[in-house]
Write a protein that holds these residues in place. Structure first.
Motif, mmCIF file in Angstrom:
data_model
loop_
_atom_site.group_PDB
_atom_site.id
_atom_site.type_symbol
_atom_site.label_atom_id
_atom_site.label_comp_id
_atom_site.label_asym_id
_atom_site.label_seq_id
_atom_site.Cartn_x
_atom_site.Cartn_y
_atom_site.Cartn_z
ATOM 1 N N ARG A 1 0.835 -1.205 0.000
ATOM 2 C CA ARG A 1 0.000 0.000 0.000
ATOM 3 C C ARG A 1 0.865 1.248 0.000
ATOM 4 O O ARG A 1 0.592 2.202 -0.712
ATOM 5 C CB ARG A 1 -0.927 0.009 1.219
ATOM 6 C CG ARG A 1 -2.038 -1.001 1.164
ATOM 7 C CD ARG A 1 -2.729 -1.147 2.520
ATOM 8 N NE ARG A 1 -3.197 0.104 3.078
ATOM 9 C CZ ARG A 1 -4.399 0.639 2.869
ATOM 10 N NH1 ARG A 1 -5.261 0.004 2.104
ATOM 11 N NH2 ARG A 1 -4.751 1.768 3.427
ATOM 12 N N SER A 2 1.910 1.251 0.796
ATOM 13 C CA SER A 2 2.801 2.400 0.871
ATOM 14 C C SER A 2 3.542 2.590 -0.450
ATOM 15 O O SER A 2 3.682 3.709 -0.941
ATOM 16 C CB SER A 2 3.785 2.216 2.020
ATOM 17 O OG SER A 2 4.664 3.299 2.103
ATOM 18 N N ALA B 1 1.101 3.994 -3.024
ATOM 19 C CA ALA B 1 0.815 5.398 -2.751
ATOM 20 C C ALA B 1 2.000 6.273 -3.162
ATOM 21 O O ALA B 1 1.819 7.327 -3.791
ATOM 22 C CB ALA B 1 0.486 5.594 -1.273
ATOM 23 N N SER C 1 -2.913 7.468 6.930
ATOM 24 C CA SER C 1 -3.847 6.710 6.087
ATOM 25 C C SER C 1 -3.201 5.474 5.481
ATOM 26 O O SER C 1 -3.902 4.532 5.098
ATOM 27 C CB SER C 1 -4.416 7.605 4.980
ATOM 28 O OG SER C 1 -3.433 7.909 4.008
ATOM 29 N N VAL C 2 -1.880 5.436 5.392
ATOM 30 C CA VAL C 2 -1.192 4.273 4.825
ATOM 31 C C VAL C 2 -1.313 3.068 5.746
ATOM 32 O O VAL C 2 -1.436 1.935 5.294
ATOM 33 C CB VAL C 2 0.300 4.598 4.550
ATOM 34 C CG1 VAL C 2 1.072 3.360 4.163
ATOM 35 C CG2 VAL C 2 0.408 5.644 3.455
ATOM 36 N N PRO D 1 -4.928 4.581 0.924
ATOM 37 C CA PRO D 1 -4.137 5.711 1.418
ATOM 38 C C PRO D 1 -4.574 7.020 0.754
ATOM 39 O O PRO D 1 -5.038 7.033 -0.383
ATOM 40 C CB PRO D 1 -2.709 5.371 1.002
ATOM 41 C CG PRO D 1 -2.696 3.900 0.831
ATOM 42 C CD PRO D 1 -4.073 3.544 0.354
#
Length: 69
Positions: free
Chosen positions: A5-6, A9, A36-37, A44
């Motif tokens: 996810r990071s 993003a 949000s991450v 995110p």
């Protein structure tokens, strides 16, 4: 280790930075919203941050040009 996810993003933020830079627009505080991450219940968020009036005008002009207006 960077989570998927990071990484995703950060990739999208880099792409947005490049697209804005192609129009001469720099948002110094553009980045990933770190809290949000780590959340698991939504995607995110991207922090667009603050900008001065000249940058806001340039962004508006670029968006209008892209929209054909």
């Amino acid at each position: 280790m960077i989570s998927p996810r990071s990484h995703e993003a950060n990739t999208h933020v880099a792409e947005l930075q490049a697209a804005l830079a192609a129009h001469g627009i720099i948002l110094p505080s553009l980045g990933v919203d770190l809290p949000s991450v780590v959340q698991t219940y939504r995607a995110p968020l991207v922090e667009l941050g603050n900008c001065n009036l000249d940058t806001a005008r340039a962004l508006t002009a670029a968006l209008r040009k892209a929209a054909g207006r």
